[in-house]
Design a protein around this motif. Structure first.
Motif, PDB file in Angstrom:
ATOM      1  N   UNK A  25       0.837  -1.188   0.000  1.00 40.71           N
ATOM      2  CA  UNK A  25       0.000   0.000   0.000  1.00 40.71           C
ATOM      3  C   UNK A  25       0.879   1.247   0.000  1.00 40.71           C
ATOM      4  N   UNK A  26       0.658   2.127  -0.959  1.00 39.03           N
ATOM      5  CA  UNK A  26       1.485   3.317  -1.110  1.00 39.03           C
ATOM      6  C   UNK A  26       0.793   4.512  -0.480  1.00 39.03           C
ATOM      7  N   UNK A  27       1.466   5.238   0.429  1.00 43.15           N
ATOM      8  CA  UNK A  27       0.833   6.403   1.049  1.00 43.15           C
ATOM      9  C   UNK A  27       0.619   7.513   0.038  1.00 43.15           C
ATOM     10  N   UNK A  28      -0.481   8.199   0.171  1.00 43.43           N
ATOM     11  CA  UNK A  28      -0.829   9.276  -0.732  1.00 43.43           C
ATOM     12  C   UNK A  28      -2.268   9.683  -0.516  1.00 43.43           C
ATOM     13  N   UNK A  29      -2.800  10.488  -1.415  1.00 45.25           N
ATOM     14  CA  UNK A  29      -4.162  10.996  -1.298  1.00 45.25           C
ATOM     15  C   UNK A  29      -4.852  10.908  -2.653  1.00 45.25           C
ATOM     16  N   UNK A  30      -6.111  10.472  -2.636  1.00 44.27           N
ATOM     17  CA  UNK A  30      -6.922  10.396  -3.848  1.00 44.27           C
ATOM     18  C   UNK A  30      -7.750  11.665  -3.976  1.00 44.27           C
ATOM     19  N   UNK A  31      -7.751  12.265  -5.163  1.00 46.65           N
ATOM     20  CA  UNK A  31      -8.463  13.522  -5.402  1.00 46.65           C
ATOM     21  C   UNK A  31      -9.362  13.400  -6.624  1.00 46.65           C
ATOM     22  N   UNK A  32     -10.523  14.016  -6.545  1.00 46.73           N
ATOM     23  CA  UNK A  32     -11.412  14.141  -7.691  1.00 46.73           C
ATOM     24  C   UNK A  32     -11.200  15.515  -8.314  1.00 46.73           C
ATOM     25  N   UNK A  33     -10.962  15.546  -9.625  1.00 46.57           N
ATOM     26  CA  UNK A  33     -10.614  16.784 -10.312  1.00 46.57           C
ATOM     27  C   UNK A  33     -11.573  17.025 -11.469  1.00 46.57           C
ATOM     28  N   UNK A  34     -12.003  18.283 -11.615  1.00 45.99           N
ATOM     29  CA  UNK A  34     -12.843  18.686 -12.748  1.00 45.99           C
ATOM     30  C   UNK A  34     -12.273  19.978 -13.314  1.00 45.99           C
TER      31      UNK A  34
END
Length: 230
Positions: A25-34
């Motif tokens: 599991x890789x640390x990071x953040x998921x973002x929704x972009x428009x």
């Protein structure tokens, strides 16, 4: 004859796969972009980053975010300008954080498999079930909606005539916006200016931020890429 050792090996296989999944599991953040845009290809145009809320323009928080955005704009082919009066483009940003719907978390029950041995067959265990002595614990954790907005327009033009409109949102348990902002900015500039009119989910790895000199040092944020955090 039924092979009673199959459940044991099946359980062992699942445990090993789960361990491998967690370790990878890789640390990071998921973002929704428009993003919506009609930007011509950059040719070094000067751009000034300003706050949508004039009260935030002189804050230290905004100054840190402006530095990150200026670096990304420079990498995209623009020339950052300290004075909006001397810029050909204005990049107006707004940011916010608020509490969202809580996350429901359930722990795994604690169980063990049970075996018996036939007399004279110490190396041939016979599986006959399992028992659980601790049920799963269900709890809720507060989640926060972290958002960044950036509009780019020609200097002197009204806000109703933007060349670029970008929205980035991330939901997680970290309520410190300054730690999440580098991920929001990185997502905004992923393949900038991006596909116009398309919602896209972008995962930003922590290692990618650490390679950027303008990134805020965030360590290992709790709400990262791992499914356990989201």
């Amino acid at each position: 004859m039924m092979n009673h050792s199959l459940p044991f090996f099946r359980a062992a296989f699942i445990a090993v796969m789960a361990a491998l999944f967690v370790s990878a599991c890789t640390p990071g953040v998921s973002c929704d972009v428009y993003r919506l845009h009609r930007l011509p290809p950059p040719t070094g145009e000067t751009v000034a980053v300003v706050a949508a809320d004039p009260r935030a323009q002189s804050s230290l928080e905004f100054a840190g975010y402006r530095t990150m955005l200026e670096e990304r704009l420079a990498n995209a082919g623009y020339t950052p300008a300290a004075d909006a009066g001397n810029a050909s483009l204005i990049a107006e940003i707004d940011y916010s954080i608020h509490e969202g719907a809580p996350r429901i978390i359930s722990s795994w029950p604690r169980c063990s498999y049970r075996y018996y041995y036939r007399s004279g067959e110490p190396f041939n265990p016979q599986w006959y079930g399992y028992r659980c002595w601790e049920p799963p614990v269900v709890s809720t954790v507060a989640q926060y909606v972290r958002e960044l907005r950036m509009d780019i327009r020609s200097a002197g033009e009204p806000q109703s005539l933007p060349l670029f409109e970008g929205r980035t949102k991330s939901i997680g348990i970290n309520s410190r916006l300054n730690e999440i902002m580098p991920y929001l900015v990185a997502a905004m500039f992923d393949n900038f200016p991006g596909e116009s009119g398309q919602w896209k989910t972008i995962f930003i790895e922590e290692d990618a931020l650490e390679a950027s000199p303008a990134a805020i040092e965030v360590g290992r944020p709790a709400d990262g890429a791992c499914p356990a955090y989201g």
